[in-house]
Design an enzyme around this catalytic site. Structure first.
Site, PDB file in Angstrom:
ATOM      1  N   ASP A 199     -34.538  24.336 -53.519  1.00 38.68           N
ATOM      2  CA  ASP A 199     -33.766  23.838 -51.816  1.00 38.68           C
ATOM      3  C   ASP A 199     -34.371  23.908 -50.928  1.00 38.68           C
ATOM      4  O   ASP A 199     -34.102  23.506 -49.779  1.00 38.68           O
ATOM      5  CB  ASP A 199     -32.336  24.962 -52.496  1.00 38.68           C
ATOM      6  CG  ASP A 199     -32.004  24.831 -53.550  1.00 38.68           C
ATOM      7  OD1 ASP A 199     -31.425  23.378 -53.960  1.00 38.68           O
ATOM      8  OD2 ASP A 199     -30.594  25.192 -53.818  1.00 38.68           O
TER       9      ASP A 199
ATOM     10  N   ASP B 175     -34.682  30.208 -53.466  1.00 41.06           N
ATOM     11  CA  ASP B 175     -34.506  28.807 -54.830  1.00 41.06           C
ATOM     12  C   ASP B 175     -35.992  28.004 -53.946  1.00 41.06           C
ATOM     13  O   ASP B 175     -35.466  27.027 -52.846  1.00 41.06           O
ATOM     14  CB  ASP B 175     -33.390  28.333 -54.768  1.00 41.06           C
ATOM     15  CG  ASP B 175     -33.747  26.934 -55.814  1.00 41.06           C
ATOM     16  OD1 ASP B 175     -33.262  26.847 -56.168  1.00 41.06           O
ATOM     17  OD2 ASP B 175     -34.610  26.178 -55.661  1.00 41.06           O
TER      18      ASP B 175
ATOM     19  N   THR C 161     -28.611  30.780 -70.124  1.00 43.15           N
ATOM     20  CA  THR C 161     -29.082  32.306 -70.907  1.00 43.15           C
ATOM     21  C   THR C 161     -31.268  32.231 -70.551  1.00 43.15           C
ATOM     22  O   THR C 161     -31.475  33.335 -70.835  1.00 43.15           O
ATOM     23  CB  THR C 161     -29.866  31.370 -72.161  1.00 43.15           C
ATOM     24  OG1 THR C 161     -30.238  29.998 -71.335  1.00 43.15           O
ATOM     25  CG2 THR C 161     -28.227  31.067 -72.623  1.00 43.15           C
TER      26      THR C 161
ATOM     27  N   ARG D  98     -34.016  24.686 -66.468  1.00 44.97           N
ATOM     28  CA  ARG D  98     -33.441  26.471 -66.353  1.00 44.97           C
ATOM     29  C   ARG D  98     -32.043  25.926 -66.921  1.00 44.97           C
ATOM     30  O   ARG D  98     -32.037  26.232 -65.367  1.00 44.97           O
ATOM     31  CB  ARG D  98     -34.430  27.251 -65.750  1.00 44.97           C
ATOM     32  CG  ARG D  98     -33.687  28.480 -66.715  1.00 44.97           C
ATOM     33  CD  ARG D  98     -34.819  29.348 -65.061  1.00 44.97           C
ATOM     34  NE  ARG D  98     -33.307  30.020 -64.047  1.00 44.97           N
ATOM     35  CZ  ARG D  98     -34.379  30.728 -63.199  1.00 44.97           C
ATOM     36  NH1 ARG D  98     -35.079  31.558 -63.785  1.00 44.97           N
ATOM     37  NH2 ARG D  98     -33.513  31.057 -62.249  1.00 44.97           N
TER      38      ARG D  98
END
Ligand code: URA
Length: 213
Positions: free
Chosen positions: A206, A203, A107, A103
């Protein structure tokens, strides 16, 4: 698109510990694995089977076995890898294909950077593993990729979803003829300005594998 939020106290219990910022990576990996197996039970409700007859020690018995072609499990790299073992525990004879999606953090658009999938997915049921349905861009792109190769039945398993992501996924799938179902442990409140699910769990990549920059 059909959305199924799995409502079960064991799922809610494991998800709560996953969310907790004090949960370390080994515990997070184990809980994610267990949670996926519970979600997989719901997600495979429509897995295709064919009827067979076996002989018990007493008599013939009608039953079913998984139909050919085998279901294809597709973890989205990297965080989807943390869901693979939990899924394969329930569908050990499935085949596995890999899709790397990244990703763009500015954007929020998703693009494919790696794939290891059969060229022809005609008639295949696919189970896509992506822990966080956040903006919906990654999952929409992945599902389109599979349907363009011929997959005719898609089930996505996501630990968490956001309402914005579900809406965007639905828009992103306009014109896709294959039925798509999303099975998730919870629908959270919203996305923050960075595209993270709130309250979410941070995340997922992570927390599973550590921060790699
Ligand atoms: N990806 C994650 O890992 N977490 C989020 O909250 C959103 C996207």
């Amino acid at each position: 698109m059909r959305l199924h939020v799995a409502d079960h106290p064991l799922i809610a219990h494991k998800l709560t510990t996953l969310r907790d910022e004090r949960t370390d990576s080994p515990t997070f990996r184990r809980l994610a694995d267990e949670l996926v197996t519970l979600l997989a039970y719901e997600a495979t409700r429509d897995v295709r089977v064919e009827t067979v007859t076996v002989r018990t020690p007493v008599s013939a018995a009608a039953g079913v076995k998984l139909a050919a072609p085998k279901p294809l499990v597709v973890p989205i790299l990297r965080a989807g890898l943390g869901m693979l073992d939990g899924m394969m525990r329930l569908l050990p004879t499935a085949e596995v294909g890999f899709l790397g999606m990244v990703r763009n953090e500015r954007t929020l658009e998703a693009s494919t950077y790696a794939e290891r999938l059969p060229d022809d997915l005609s008639g295949r049921q696919c189970y896509v593993l992506d822990p966080m349905l956040a903006t919906g861009g990654t999952l929409a792109a992945a599902i389109r990729f599979l349907v363009d190769r011929g997959a005719d039945h898609i089930t996505a398993i996501c630990l968490l979803t956001a309402p914005e992501g579900c809406r965007r996924l639905e828009q992103g799938l306009e014109g896709v003829a294959a039925p798509v179902t999303v099975v998730t442990a919870a629908m959270d409140e919203r996305l923050d300005e960075r595209g993270y699910i709130v309250p979410g769990l941070g995340d997922a990549g992570d927390r599973l594998y550590g921060v790699v920059g």
